[in-house]
Design an enzyme around this catalytic site. Structure first.
Site, short mmCIF file in Angstrom:
data_model
loop_
_atom_site.label_atom_id
_atom_site.label_comp_id
_atom_site.label_asym_id
_atom_site.label_seq_id
_atom_site.Cartn_x
_atom_site.Cartn_y
_atom_site.Cartn_z
N ASP A 100 38.79 90.76 105.85
CA ASP A 100 39.87 89.92 105.32
C ASP A 100 40.08 88.76 106.28
O ASP A 100 39.94 88.92 107.50
CB ASP A 100 41.17 90.73 105.17
CG ASP A 100 41.10 91.76 104.06
OD1 ASP A 100 40.30 91.56 103.12
OD2 ASP A 100 41.84 92.75 104.13
N ASP B 270 39.70 90.06 96.84
CA ASP B 270 41.05 90.51 96.49
C ASP B 270 41.70 89.54 95.51
O ASP B 270 42.34 89.95 94.53
CB ASP B 270 41.92 90.61 97.75
CG ASP B 270 41.43 91.67 98.72
OD1 ASP B 270 40.76 92.62 98.27
OD2 ASP B 270 41.71 91.55 99.91
#
Length: 200
Positions: free
Chosen positions: A159, A173
């Site tokens: 991330d 995501d």
């Protein structure tokens, strides 16, 4: 003789005359089943195209930020409101459920299988886009879980998008969330994956 047929409006071929419509057609036009099959293939192609774009963007962005930004100070994109900061997340989207890595991997695999099953009767372009977003995002994060450390099916997802006062996430995501929101909207409007519209 041909002039007399033209004047009286006699059709050029009568039943039993030996002139048959082309096979697989109705009055010279493609049969409804064939038109549906062609439309379904185009929708599946759209789904796969969207999924491929999402997957490649997600994979490319992760490779780039890991190579350039990991173990470095966060990079300010919009001041402190939006930064790029690499973290390794073993949980679900937005760092939720970090103790459930294997379970989340199984869920992602099931989602992919379900999408392929739905695609067999897919005739709606909006649904194709929504499912493509889900598929590309699911494959993106699943790739991390399979190939990244600490091990197969336990890998940590990369991330790097870090808004202020919010969880860090990635492009996969984002695609999953957008696909999910689109599916909710389509269901609310009564549009089914097969292109039919129902009203409760």
């Amino acid at each position: 003789m041909a002039e007399a047929e033209r004047i009286t409006g006699t059709p050029e071929s009568e039943p039993g005359s030996g002139a048959e419509p082309e096979a697989g057609s109705e009055g010279g036009r493609p049969a409804e089943g064939e038109r549906g099959t062609g439309r379904g293939r185009r929708r599946i192609a759209a789904l796969l195209l969207v999924a491929a774009i999402v997957y490649l963007l997600d994979l490319g962005s992760k490779l780039a930020v890991v190579a350039k930004l990991e173990h470095h100070a966060p990079v300010e994109v919009v001041g402190t409101l939006l930064q790029f900061e690499v973290i390794r997340n073993r949980g679900a989207a937005f760092s939720i459920g970090e103790a459930l890595t294997i379970f989340l991997t199984i869920i992602a695999t099931v989602v992919i299988v379900v999408i392929f099953r739905i695609a067999r009767k897919l005739y709606s372009l909006p649904w194709a886009i929504a499912l493509g977003l889900l598929l590309g995002g699911a494959f993106g994060n699943l790739t991390d879980r399979i190939f990244r450390s600490p091990g197969v099916f336990q890998g940590a997802v990369v991330d790097f998008i870090a808004p202020a006062h919010f969880a860090v996430f990635n492009l996969a995501d984002s695609a999953i969330v957008c696909g999910g929101v689109l599916i909710v909207l389509l269901s609310f409007k009564g549009l089914d994956p097969d292109g039919t519209v129902h009203k409760d």
